[in-house]
Design an enzyme around this catalytic site. Structure first.
Site, short mmCIF file in Angstrom:
data_model
loop_
_atom_site.label_atom_id
_atom_site.label_comp_id
_atom_site.label_asym_id
_atom_site.label_seq_id
_atom_site.Cartn_x
_atom_site.Cartn_y
_atom_site.Cartn_z
N ILE A 1 0.82 -1.20 0.00
CA ILE A 1 0.00 0.00 0.00
C ILE A 1 0.86 1.25 0.00
O ILE A 1 0.54 2.24 -0.68
CB ILE A 1 -0.95 -0.02 1.21
CG1 ILE A 1 -2.00 -1.14 1.04
CG2 ILE A 1 -1.65 1.33 1.39
CD1 ILE A 1 -2.86 -1.37 2.26
N TYR B 1 -0.30 -8.90 15.91
CA TYR B 1 -0.29 -7.95 14.79
C TYR B 1 -1.48 -6.99 14.90
O TYR B 1 -1.33 -5.77 14.81
CB TYR B 1 -0.35 -8.68 13.46
CG TYR B 1 -0.56 -7.73 12.29
CD1 TYR B 1 0.49 -6.94 11.82
CD2 TYR B 1 -1.81 -7.59 11.68
CE1 TYR B 1 0.30 -6.05 10.77
CE2 TYR B 1 -2.01 -6.70 10.64
CZ TYR B 1 -0.95 -5.94 10.19
OH TYR B 1 -1.15 -5.05 9.16
N LYS C 1 -1.44 -2.82 15.42
CA LYS C 1 -2.13 -1.84 14.58
C LYS C 1 -3.12 -1.03 15.40
O LYS C 1 -3.29 0.18 15.17
CB LYS C 1 -2.84 -2.55 13.43
CG LYS C 1 -1.92 -3.30 12.48
CD LYS C 1 -0.86 -2.38 11.87
CE LYS C 1 -1.45 -1.40 10.87
NZ LYS C 1 -0.38 -0.60 10.20
#
Length: 315
Positions: free
Chosen positions: A32, A181, A185
């Site tokens: 991204i 993870y 985030k």
């Protein structure tokens, strides 16, 4: 936290000009982040790719230059897992002001075992959250020198169902890769929201915006060889998924809009329009657990302790 209506004239296909502005995209050499950098380069701005791998960064800059005529794009070495190295990034940028930073870089471990950074922090939490937390402190003088700078933090839909364990931020007692993870985030997103609260309280001209890409798959992402190559087989097999999710080029859109659109406000959360998974970017209600200032404040204090960052340098 304000909620402005999307500007009707906004189009991801017709981005406004940003000549003379400077943007830093962490992890801009792949995924991204690459598409955020490519799209911002088309506005006439100077775009700097922050990457820990100089060779991959050079490939990415060459790809952008090949696709965007006259692109002003370059790279700086940036290793978010090495906290002591981040202070030098300001000098490496070689600019008097920074109009936006997109906190995009990150790591995801699919399988055990648990790993640590050189500073002794769990790798995903240390890189995805603590690295960006410390980097923001060192970039703040450059951001404050711009008329209306943006700190744009790339969150994840994976964080929506997670909750922080403030007594085990480093996942020392219960490490599960996908959960760790998601929590890393979520920590990033808490940071982005809390940062804006503190910037507003200090009367700063810098705004902090949190975004997420929705569902962004490699198999739906257009090829950018050699940065990304999508095979015909991958494209065909992923076709049904396109009804629900999108490619990483589209996953970049919320971050690009958060950088460029003056209608975007600090403290907002932006994501894809359709079920938060695909489509053009729009503001969405800040998730209930993300809006709670209590864990955000505790995380902020812990992050200052873990990184050695002076909280007064964040405004």
């Amino acid at each position: 936290m304000s909620s402005a209506s999307p500007t009707p004239s906004w189009s991801v296909q017709r981005l406004p000009r940003a000549d003379g502005r400077v943007f830093l995209v962490t992890g801009g050499n792949a995924g991204i982040g690459y598409f955020v950098a490519e799209q911002l380069s088309a506005t006439g701005a100077t775009v700097v790719l922050g990457s820990r791998n100089p060779a991959k960064a050079e490939v990415a800059t060459a790809s952008i230059r090949a696709r965007v005529a006259g692109a002003r794009v370059r790279a700086v070495r940036l290793d978010l897992a090495g906290l002591s190295s981040l202070r030098t990034v300001v000098e490496a940028l070689g600019v008097e002001r920074l109009d936006a930073v997109v906190h995009n870089a990150g790591v995801a471990l699919d399988d055990p075992p648990r790993k640590e950074t050189g500073d002794g922090h769990e790798l995903m939490f240390g890189t995805n959250h603590l690295g960006h937390f410390a980097l923001t402190r060192w970039l703040m003088p450059l951001l404050s020198a711009a008329p209306a700078a943006r700190v744009v933090t790339m969150g994840s839909f994976a964080a929506k169902s997670e909750r922080l364990d403030l007594d085990d931020l480093q996942s020392r007692h219960d490490y599960r890769p996908k959960r760790t993870y998601g929590r890393s985030k979520l920590a990033q997103m808490y940071f982005g929201v809390e940062l804006d609260r503190r910037l507003r309280a200090a009367g700063s001209t810098v705004a902090s915006v949190v975004v997420h890409p929705g569902g962004a798959l490699d198999s739906l992402t257009p090829s950018r060889p050699p940065v990304h190559v999508r095979t015909t087989g991958a494209r065909l097999s992923a076709a049904p998924a396109a009804l629900l999710v999108q490619g990483k080029h589209a996953g970049a859109w919320p971050a690009v809009r958060a950088v460029l659109d003056p209608a975007v406000r600090g403290g907002q959360l932006w994501g894809p329009r359709v079920f938060g998974l695909r489509g053009e970017p729009r503001p969405e209600p800040v998730w209930n657990h993300l809006a709670d200032p209590s864990p955000a404040t505790r995380l902020w204090d812990a992050s200052c302790d873990l990184t050695g960052v002076d909280p007064d340098g964040m405004r």
